[in-house]
Scaffold this motif. Structure first.
Motif, PDB file in Angstrom:
ATOM      1  N   VAL A   1      58.183  30.127  26.855  1.00  0.00           N
ATOM      2  CA  VAL A   1      57.320  31.006  27.657  1.00  0.00           C
ATOM      3  C   VAL A   1      58.131  31.727  28.734  1.00  0.00           C
ATOM      4  CG1 VAL A   1      55.345  31.063  29.229  1.00  0.00           C
ATOM      5  CG2 VAL A   1      55.280  29.621  27.198  1.00  0.00           C
ATOM      6  N   ALA A   2      59.053  31.031  29.366  1.00  0.00           N
ATOM      7  CA  ALA A   2      59.897  31.658  30.386  1.00  0.00           C
ATOM      8  C   ALA A   2      60.735  32.770  29.779  1.00  0.00           C
ATOM      9  CB  ALA A   2      60.799  30.619  31.042  1.00  0.00           C
TER      10      ALA A   2
ATOM     11  N   VAL B   1      61.714  38.844  28.684  1.00  0.00           N
ATOM     12  CA  VAL B   1      61.640  40.049  27.841  1.00  0.00           C
ATOM     13  C   VAL B   1      60.577  41.008  28.365  1.00  0.00           C
ATOM     14  CG1 VAL B   1      61.086  40.885  25.518  1.00  0.00           C
ATOM     15  CG2 VAL B   1      62.533  38.868  25.816  1.00  0.00           C
ATOM     16  N   VAL B   2      59.414  40.477  28.721  1.00  0.00           N
ATOM     17  CA  VAL B   2      58.331  41.327  29.247  1.00  0.00           C
ATOM     18  C   VAL B   2      58.766  42.014  30.539  1.00  0.00           C
ATOM     19  CG1 VAL B   2      56.002  41.265  30.258  1.00  0.00           C
ATOM     20  CG2 VAL B   2      56.481  40.051  28.129  1.00  0.00           C
ATOM     21  N   ASN B   3      59.473  41.300  31.400  1.00  0.00           N
ATOM     22  CA  ASN B   3      59.912  41.891  32.667  1.00  0.00           C
ATOM     23  C   ASN B   3      60.904  43.028  32.454  1.00  0.00           C
ATOM     24  OD1 ASN B   3      58.335  40.299  34.329  1.00  0.00           O
ATOM     25  ND2 ASN B   3      59.876  38.720  34.512  1.00  0.00           N
ATOM     26  N   TYR B   4      61.708  42.955  31.414  1.00  0.00           N
ATOM     27  CA  TYR B   4      62.618  44.057  31.107  1.00  0.00           C
ATOM     28  C   TYR B   4      61.894  45.205  30.418  1.00  0.00           C
ATOM     29  CZ  TYR B   4      66.964  41.896  32.514  1.00  0.00           C
ATOM     30  OH  TYR B   4      67.978  41.363  33.253  1.00  0.00           O
TER      31      TYR B   4
ATOM     32  N   GLN C   1      61.461  33.336  37.454  1.00  0.00           N
ATOM     33  CA  GLN C   1      62.101  32.426  36.524  1.00  0.00           C
ATOM     34  C   GLN C   1      63.557  32.113  36.846  1.00  0.00           C
ATOM     35  OE1 GLN C   1      60.616  35.307  34.940  1.00  0.00           O
ATOM     36  NE2 GLN C   1      58.725  34.333  34.338  1.00  0.00           N
ATOM     37  N   GLY C   2      64.115  32.710  37.862  1.00  0.00           N
ATOM     38  CA  GLY C   2      65.534  32.533  38.149  1.00  0.00           C
ATOM     39  C   GLY C   2      65.954  31.091  38.317  1.00  0.00           C
ATOM     40  N   SER C   3      65.218  30.337  39.104  1.00  0.00           N
ATOM     41  CA  SER C   3      65.608  28.947  39.351  1.00  0.00           C
ATOM     42  C   SER C   3      65.444  28.090  38.105  1.00  0.00           C
ATOM     43  CB  SER C   3      64.788  28.368  40.500  1.00  0.00           C
ATOM     44  OG  SER C   3      63.412  28.411  40.193  1.00  0.00           O
ATOM     45  N   VAL C   4      64.425  28.376  37.308  1.00  0.00           N
ATOM     46  CA  VAL C   4      64.191  27.616  36.081  1.00  0.00           C
ATOM     47  C   VAL C   4      65.319  27.875  35.083  1.00  0.00           C
ATOM     48  CG1 VAL C   4      62.630  27.338  34.112  1.00  0.00           C
ATOM     49  CG2 VAL C   4      61.703  27.607  36.401  1.00  0.00           C
ATOM     50  N   ILE C   5      65.711  29.146  34.933  1.00  0.00           N
ATOM     51  CA  ILE C   5      66.774  29.495  33.994  1.00  0.00           C
ATOM     52  C   ILE C   5      68.099  28.899  34.450  1.00  0.00           C
ATOM     53  CG2 ILE C   5      68.129  31.413  33.071  1.00  0.00           C
ATOM     54  CD1 ILE C   5      65.505  33.041  33.077  1.00  0.00           C
TER      55      ILE C   5
END
Length: 56
Positions: free
Chosen positions: A24-25, A30-33, A12-16
């Motif tokens: 959803v991103a 949150v799920v990744n953390y 998601q880095g480029s999207v953020i």
């Protein structure tokens, strides 16, 4: 924290950074953390239960 940071930036880095993140991103951020904390907690709990069973 380092694992969550790396997992967040891969998909998601480029999207953020582009400012195009959807809800959803952000849920995935949150799920990744949370995932590494849940896995380590489950491993700790499993080891603790195994140790209690071996000594009892």
């Amino acid at each position: 924290m380092k694992v969550g940071l790396a997992l967040r930036h891969l998909p998601q880095g480029s999207v953020i950074l582009a400012g195009a993140a959807t809800a959803v991103a952000w849920v995935w951020v949150v799920v990744n953390y949370a995932a590494p904390f849940c896995v380590s907690g489950a491993g700790f709990d499993g080891a603790r239960r195994t140790r209690r069973g071996a000594t009892s």
